[in-house]
Design an enzyme around this catalytic site. Structure first.
Site, mmCIF file in Angstrom:
data_model
loop_
_atom_site.group_PDB
_atom_site.id
_atom_site.type_symbol
_atom_site.label_atom_id
_atom_site.label_comp_id
_atom_site.label_asym_id
_atom_site.label_seq_id
_atom_site.Cartn_x
_atom_site.Cartn_y
_atom_site.Cartn_z
ATOM 1 N N GLU A 44 34.642 0.857 -30.879
ATOM 2 C CA GLU A 44 33.298 0.903 -30.284
ATOM 3 C C GLU A 44 32.221 0.945 -31.376
ATOM 4 O OE1 GLU A 44 34.149 4.184 -27.694
ATOM 5 O OE2 GLU A 44 35.470 2.891 -26.529
ATOM 6 N N LYS B 228 34.202 10.822 -26.944
ATOM 7 C CA LYS B 228 33.139 9.793 -26.961
ATOM 8 C C LYS B 228 31.806 10.441 -26.563
ATOM 9 C CE LYS B 228 36.684 6.367 -26.227
ATOM 10 N NZ LYS B 228 37.083 5.069 -25.720
ATOM 11 N N ASN C 212 39.424 12.182 -28.074
ATOM 12 C CA ASN C 212 38.146 11.568 -28.441
ATOM 13 C C ASN C 212 37.246 11.579 -27.205
ATOM 14 O OD1 ASN C 212 36.033 9.956 -29.250
ATOM 15 N ND2 ASN C 212 37.233 8.049 -29.330
ATOM 16 N N GLU D 83 44.772 1.242 -32.222
ATOM 17 C CA GLU D 83 44.178 1.156 -30.897
ATOM 18 C C GLU D 83 43.869 -0.303 -30.561
ATOM 19 O OE1 GLU D 83 42.313 5.174 -29.665
ATOM 20 O OE2 GLU D 83 40.794 3.951 -30.623
ATOM 21 N N GLY E 156 40.309 2.056 -22.611
ATOM 22 C CA GLY E 156 39.509 2.274 -21.410
ATOM 23 C C GLY E 156 39.746 1.253 -20.310
ATOM 24 N N SER F 203 44.418 3.877 -23.332
ATOM 25 C CA SER F 203 44.917 4.182 -21.985
ATOM 26 C C SER F 203 46.148 5.094 -21.980
ATOM 27 C CB SER F 203 45.170 2.886 -21.204
ATOM 28 O OG SER F 203 43.961 2.154 -21.042
ATOM 29 N N HIS G 65 36.214 3.352 -35.273
ATOM 30 C CA HIS G 65 36.618 3.126 -33.871
ATOM 31 C C HIS G 65 36.098 1.767 -33.424
ATOM 32 C CE1 HIS G 65 36.886 3.546 -29.529
ATOM 33 N NE2 HIS G 65 37.772 4.499 -29.744
#
Ligand code: PGA
Length: 273
Positions: free
Chosen positions: A117, A25, A23, A185, A191, A231, A115
């Site tokens: 985000e 991003k 991904n 996730e 991250g 991560s 996701h």
């Protein structure tokens, strides 16, 4: 891309083809994307890796998709292509939105949906996620449905409750024979460098698979790939892949570094070491 292969039983306890998904991003413009994909292909080819035992997928930004598709096609690079989001709508007055029909025309196989985000910065609710899952399936795109809890939610309701609840809504009305992928996730691991333990990942991935069994049946649960994300690095991928309910990884930061991502894809080399 749906490559099937005889898997080394020491590498995974399941018969599901592992999926390693990058991904990107909002990183890499279309020119950088070409250089990246060529270098990744070259790195893996050199190691005689591309034998189909692991499926590799890249998820570039929308503006890169046509360029990457053309490159994969022209150079016969066996990576699947995915998008990072899809509209709930097919067409019309929805400024800035991207239709699943357009993605299908670009030979995209996958689309990431829900996701954290998107949930956090674009206020995507479980209901919007469910509508996007339907939009993806309508256009024969495999939705990569993301679920996962914040640290606060984990402390409040335990490790599995949020993912289970999110997935129950996302799978409402999905047919039993639908081709889907789930990505667990934990938000606290994305991250941050604060990776979940393999046991923590296994616990939630197993719970997620039980939801697939309840909603879509045992066959779907046995067939559906459940990924871990958050991560993931070359140094920890093998420990996740040893877990029976983890069928791959959704990789963010480490998918932008060719050697690191290539080493993640070649995790079978370090499984059992
Ligand atoms: P990360 O991101 O690997 O950088 O933690 C994972 C993701 O958000 O998909």
């Amino acid at each position: 891309m749906g490559v099937s292969a005889d898997l080394d039983s020491s590498a995974t306890s399941s018969r599901r083809t592992p999926l390693i998904a990058g991904n990107w991003k909002m990183n890499l413009d279309h020119l950088q994307a070409v250089a990246f994909v060529q270098k990744l292909h070259w790195t893996l080819k050199d190691a005689k890796h591309e034998d189909g035992s692991v499926e590799v997928a890249v998820f570039p930004p929308f503006t890169d998709l046509r360029t990457v598709q053309t490159l994969l096609d022209a150079d016969k690079i066996p990576f699947a292509l995915g998008a990072q989001d899809v509209s709930t709508q097919d067409s019309g007055a929805y400024t800035g939105e991207i239709s699943g029909a357009f993605l299908a025309k670009l030979d995209a196989s996958y689309v990431i949906i829900g996701h954290s985000e998107r949930r956090q910065y674009h206020a995507e609710t479980d209901e919007v996620v469910a509508a996007k899952v339907k939009a993806a399936l309508k256009h024969s795109l495999v939705p990569v449905i993301c679920v996962g809890e914040t640290l606060e939610q984990r402390e409040e309701s335990g490790p599995t409750a949020v993912s289970v609840a999110q997935l129950q809504v996302a799978l409402e009305g999905v047919p039993a024979d639908a081709d889907i992928v789930i990505a667990y996730e934990p938000v606290w691991a994305i991250g941050t460098g604060q990776v979940a333990s393999p046991e923590q990942a296994q616990e939630v991935c197993a719970a997620v698979r039980r939801v697939v069994a309840e909603k879509l049946g045992e066959d779907a649960a046995a067939r559906t790939r459940v990924l871990y994300g958050g991560s993931v690095k070359a140094a920890n991928i093998a420990s996740f892949m040893r877990e029976p309910d983890v069928d791959g990884a959704l990789v963010g930061g480490a998918s932008l570094v060719v050697d690191e991502f290539a080493a993640i894809i070649r995790y079978q080399k370090h499984v059992g070491v």
